[in-house]
Scaffold this active site. Structure first.
Site, mmCIF file in Angstrom:
data_model
loop_
_atom_site.group_PDB
_atom_site.id
_atom_site.type_symbol
_atom_site.label_atom_id
_atom_site.label_comp_id
_atom_site.label_asym_id
_atom_site.label_seq_id
_atom_site.Cartn_x
_atom_site.Cartn_y
_atom_site.Cartn_z
ATOM 1 N NE ARG A 50 56.479 -40.173 -17.566
ATOM 2 C CZ ARG A 50 55.649 -40.985 -18.201
ATOM 3 N NH1 ARG A 50 56.063 -42.156 -18.628
ATOM 4 N NH2 ARG A 50 54.398 -40.641 -18.392
ATOM 5 C CB VAL A 51 58.001 -44.059 -12.808
ATOM 6 C CG1 VAL A 51 56.980 -45.188 -12.719
ATOM 7 C CG2 VAL A 51 59.407 -44.599 -12.564
ATOM 8 N N GLY A 52 55.876 -43.711 -15.411
ATOM 9 C CA GLY A 52 54.505 -43.402 -15.810
ATOM 10 C C GLY A 52 53.487 -44.218 -15.031
ATOM 11 C CG ASP A 53 49.837 -44.914 -17.070
ATOM 12 O OD1 ASP A 53 50.855 -44.659 -17.761
ATOM 13 O OD2 ASP A 53 48.812 -45.418 -17.571
ATOM 14 C CB THR A 93 47.394 -46.807 -23.809
ATOM 15 O OG1 THR A 93 48.486 -46.346 -24.599
ATOM 16 C CG2 THR A 93 46.109 -46.560 -24.566
ATOM 17 N N GLY A 94 48.412 -43.959 -22.914
ATOM 18 C CA GLY A 94 48.384 -42.508 -23.074
ATOM 19 C C GLY A 94 49.217 -41.825 -22.014
ATOM 20 N N GLY A 116 50.615 -40.906 -18.985
ATOM 21 C CA GLY A 116 50.500 -41.591 -17.702
ATOM 22 C C GLY A 116 50.249 -40.678 -16.524
ATOM 23 C CB THR A 146 51.459 -48.401 -23.128
ATOM 24 O OG1 THR A 146 52.400 -47.388 -22.809
ATOM 25 C CG2 THR A 146 51.387 -49.417 -22.013
HETATM 26 C C1 SD4 Z 1 53.316 -43.721 -19.897
HETATM 27 N N1 SD4 Z 1 51.128 -44.589 -20.283
HETATM 28 O O1 SD4 Z 1 54.484 -44.028 -19.643
HETATM 29 C C2 SD4 Z 1 52.491 -44.664 -20.720
HETATM 30 C C3 SD4 Z 1 52.679 -44.326 -22.146
HETATM 31 C C4 SD4 Z 1 51.668 -44.951 -23.034
HETATM 32 O O2 SD4 Z 1 50.829 -45.420 -25.072
HETATM 33 O O3 SD4 Z 1 50.709 -45.477 -22.661
HETATM 34 N N2 SD4 Z 1 51.771 -44.906 -24.266
HETATM 35 O O4 SD4 Z 1 52.817 -42.668 -19.538
#
Ligand code: SD4
Length: 321
Positions: free
Chosen positions: A211-214, A234-235, A237, A183
């Protein structure tokens, strides 16, 4: 209580309450307004370049972060953001993004399909509606009404990889940890010392449809408080959402943490819930109002791009997990 004792104890409580006041005051006093841009991952380098060219023309941090992440969104080789993003389990590219300005305004879109620049749709939500967040079909309809073009975002490369994943991995995949995602969060301070942030992603590869992330969640994937600082994540979520990650980092800086310690503490909160070990990645970047920069990640491999003092450089982050 004798009068003298009363005066003494009142004086003590006055001192105590003034020290409480001092703690609540903004601890970040000295502000020099040289421009700074900070982004996640290696695609942060071109994003920073686009952002800084706006600031150099005296543009605002808001314009800068939007222009920055639009570069990544438009890049078909960046398979975690915008065009070319990896699809969900059913083969649909669904995008999440949010943006915040220095007045604390926020806009966001989630589960948006067929629109290459979700960050610009998020900005329109912020500036042209009374809402903060639009999702799915409603977000797409809004984007089309605002003149955004509908386009197929699934590139051949991402489609072929998805087909391969379906063949090899779809049954054993728990839609849990996977490192196939980068991200972009971009944070900027402009010539007036004002902060803004943008975050945009196609989310976890092969996620469940819907699905929705952070990344589109204000305070999770990104947060800006112009008195304190701006933070992006990032990472995985789900873990960032559960800990209100970016908001937490800003609040820790408000309490006097350095940008670095605040990021580390936010990562540690997540690690603690995993009994100190995790097989997923989380990374934070933070830009304090006074220009101090912080970052932290669970595992090695996370990178951030920093434009400061006329140099735009990529740095590796050592994991603390
Ligand atoms: C998510 N945080 O959708 C995002 C993915 C992401 O590096 O950050 N990837 O969970």
């Amino acid at each position: 209580m004798k009068r003298r004792d009363f005066i003494k104890s009142s004086a003590i409580s006055l001192v105590a309450s003034s020290s409480i006041l001092t703690q609540c005051d903004n601890p970040i006093k000295k502000v020099k307004n040289d421009p700074i841009v900070l982004s996640t991952w290696d695609h942060g380098i071109p994003a920073n370049n686009a952002a800084i060219s706006i600031i150099n023309k005296n543009g605002s941090s808001l314009e800068a972060v939007e222009a920055g992440v639009r570069v990544t969104e438009a890049d078909p080789l960046s398979q975690s953001v915008g065009l070319g993003g990896r699809p969900d389990k059913d083969g649909h590219v669904t995008l999440d993004a949010c943006i915040m300005d220095s007045d604390g305004n926020a806009g966001s879109v989630a589960f948006l399909r067929d629109i290459k620049h979700p960050i610009s749709v998020a900005r329109k939500v912020m500036e042209q509606t009374d809402h903060v967040m639009l999702v799915g079909k409603g977000a797409k309809r809004f984007a089309l009404e605002k003149g955004f073009k509908e386009e197929n975002l699934l590139t051949d490369k991402s489609r072929e990889e998805w087909l391969q994943w379906k063949k090899d991995n779809s049954i054993k995949d728990s839609w849990g940890p996977n490192d196939e995602h980068d991200t972009i969060s971009t944070l900027a301070r402009d010539n007036n010392g004002n902060l803004a942030g943008a975050c945009t992603t196609s989310g976890l590869a092969y996620k469940l449809h819907g699905r929705v992330g952070d990344s589109p969640i204000i305070g999770a994937g990104m947060y800006v408080d112009n008195e304190i600082g701006a933070v992006g994540a990032t990472g995985k979520g789900e873990e960032v959402i559960k800990t209100c990650g970016s908001f937490l980092v800003v609040e820790l800086m408000r309490q006097g943490y350095s940008a670095m310690d605040a990021c580390k503490e936010a990562v540690n909160r997540i690690l603690k819930k995993q009994s100190g070990k995790s097989d997923f990645q989380i990374g934070y970047i933070a830009l304090r109002k006074d220009g101090q920069v912080g970052f932290s990640a669970i595992h090695d491999g996370f990178q951030y791009a920093l434009y400061k003092n006329n140099k735009n450089k990529l740095y590796d982050v050592k994991g603390i997990g």
